[in-house]
Design an enzyme around this catalytic site. Structure first.
Site, PDB file in Angstrom:
ATOM      1  N   ARG A 176     -51.323  30.609  28.703  1.00 21.62           N
ATOM      2  CA  ARG A 176     -52.166  31.329  29.665  1.00 21.62           C
ATOM      3  C   ARG A 176     -51.568  31.123  31.043  1.00 21.62           C
ATOM      4  O   ARG A 176     -51.599  30.019  31.599  1.00 21.62           O
ATOM      5  CB  ARG A 176     -53.619  30.830  29.596  1.00 21.62           C
ATOM      6  CG  ARG A 176     -54.295  31.146  28.271  1.00 21.62           C
ATOM      7  CD  ARG A 176     -54.356  32.638  28.046  1.00 21.62           C
ATOM      8  NE  ARG A 176     -55.085  32.963  26.814  1.00 21.62           N
ATOM      9  CZ  ARG A 176     -55.278  34.194  26.395  1.00 21.62           C
ATOM     10  NH1 ARG A 176     -54.787  35.215  27.063  1.00 21.62           N
ATOM     11  NH2 ARG A 176     -55.948  34.412  25.290  1.00 21.62           N
ATOM     12  N   ALA A 183     -59.376  36.125  19.578  1.00 17.74           N
ATOM     13  CA  ALA A 183     -60.267  36.813  20.510  1.00 17.74           C
ATOM     14  C   ALA A 183     -59.554  38.007  21.108  1.00 17.74           C
ATOM     15  O   ALA A 183     -58.330  38.111  21.034  1.00 17.74           O
ATOM     16  CB  ALA A 183     -60.716  35.855  21.620  1.00 17.74           C
ATOM     17  N   GLU A 226     -59.432  42.098  15.851  1.00 22.38           N
ATOM     18  CA  GLU A 226     -58.736  40.985  16.502  1.00 22.38           C
ATOM     19  C   GLU A 226     -58.344  39.899  15.505  1.00 22.38           C
ATOM     20  O   GLU A 226     -57.265  39.320  15.605  1.00 22.38           O
ATOM     21  CB  GLU A 226     -59.594  40.404  17.632  1.00 22.38           C
ATOM     22  CG  GLU A 226     -59.725  41.306  18.835  1.00 22.38           C
ATOM     23  CD  GLU A 226     -58.411  41.524  19.591  1.00 22.38           C
ATOM     24  OE1 GLU A 226     -57.475  40.704  19.456  1.00 22.38           O
ATOM     25  OE2 GLU A 226     -58.332  42.527  20.310  1.00 22.38           O
ATOM     26  N   GLU A 265     -54.415  39.068  15.346  1.00 23.09           N
ATOM     27  CA  GLU A 265     -53.922  37.786  15.850  1.00 23.09           C
ATOM     28  C   GLU A 265     -53.530  36.796  14.771  1.00 23.09           C
ATOM     29  O   GLU A 265     -52.598  36.020  14.968  1.00 23.09           O
ATOM     30  CB  GLU A 265     -54.948  37.159  16.801  1.00 23.09           C
ATOM     31  CG  GLU A 265     -55.083  37.963  18.083  1.00 23.09           C
ATOM     32  CD  GLU A 265     -55.714  37.190  19.219  1.00 23.09           C
ATOM     33  OE1 GLU A 265     -56.349  36.151  18.975  1.00 23.09           O
ATOM     34  OE2 GLU A 265     -55.557  37.651  20.356  1.00 23.09           O
ATOM     35  N   GLU A 279     -48.131  36.573  22.885  1.00 21.97           N
ATOM     36  CA  GLU A 279     -48.435  36.484  21.454  1.00 21.97           C
ATOM     37  C   GLU A 279     -47.191  36.172  20.620  1.00 21.97           C
ATOM     38  O   GLU A 279     -47.301  35.659  19.515  1.00 21.97           O
ATOM     39  CB  GLU A 279     -49.112  37.766  20.965  1.00 21.97           C
ATOM     40  CG  GLU A 279     -50.525  37.899  21.512  1.00 21.97           C
ATOM     41  CD  GLU A 279     -51.199  39.193  21.111  1.00 21.97           C
ATOM     42  OE1 GLU A 279     -50.502  40.150  20.714  1.00 21.97           O
ATOM     43  OE2 GLU A 279     -52.435  39.249  21.208  1.00 21.97           O
TER      44      GLU A 279
END
Length: 192
Positions: A60, A72, A89, A93, A141
């Site tokens: 992040r 999420a 999601e 993910e 990702e």
């Protein structure tokens, strides 16, 4: 009564917008409030048959760290119900689908200045699936790792500060309460 006297759009971006509202205060006078508008999000606490939580470690940039998180994503697909966003999601993910879904909780992430509402789901009966057609893994990702964390360890990770992401903290603690049998949950398709 808190009446909006004037609104000025300051910034409009891909995900968020910023506006300044001049608000009449009940006791008289006015005050300026800066508001971040956000489409909302969903999160998924996916619990496998062994009682492990499917967690991610994702970079992040705002804080310059890799954080432990739950799957999420943004509610950015027009007209898509929140539960469908959660299912999408989870597939995008971590490549999983779930047989059983429950709405654990909804939360306002930072209501002092942001409109973001987050719905958090409990997903059980997991099975592997292909990523949805058209989904491309990119940016942070590409560096994201997925790990199944034993539930008791995930709870401890909240209390020792290893899990700091608010959605993950809320999800793990809400699931702990649910698994202990105490709360009655809302319908899985409840709006928020």
């Amino acid at each position: 009564m808190y009446e909006v006297l004037e609104t000025e759009e300051v910034y409009s971006g891909r995900v968020i917008s910023l506006r300044k509202d001049t608000v009449a205060m009940p006791e008289g006078g006015s005050s300026v409030r800066e508001i971040v508008t956000h489409p909302g999000a969903v999160g998924v606490l996916a619990l496998d048959e062994d009682g492990a939580v499917v967690m991610l470690k994702q970079y992040r940039h705002a804080i310059g760290e890799h954080l432990w998180e739950l799957p999420a994503g943004l509610r950015d697909a027009d007209g898509e119900p929140p539960l469908e966003t959660a299912k999408r999601e989870l597939a995008e993910e971590v490549g999983l689908a779930a047989e059983r879904w429950q709405l654990l909780t909804t939360s306002l992430s930072t209501p002092g200045f942001c409109t973001e509402m987050v719905g958090l789901y409990l997903a059980e009966g997991l099975s592997p699936v292909e990523r949805p057609e058209g989904f491309v893994v990119e940016h942070e990702e590409l560096d994201m790792t997925v790990e199944r964390v034993p539930f008791d360890r995930a709870v401890q990770m909240v209390f020792d500060g290893t899990v700091k992401n608010a959605l993950a903290v809320i999800g793990i603690l809400a699931a702990a309460a649910q698994l202990a049998g105490s709360p009655t949950l809302r319908a899985v398709d409840s709006s928020f």
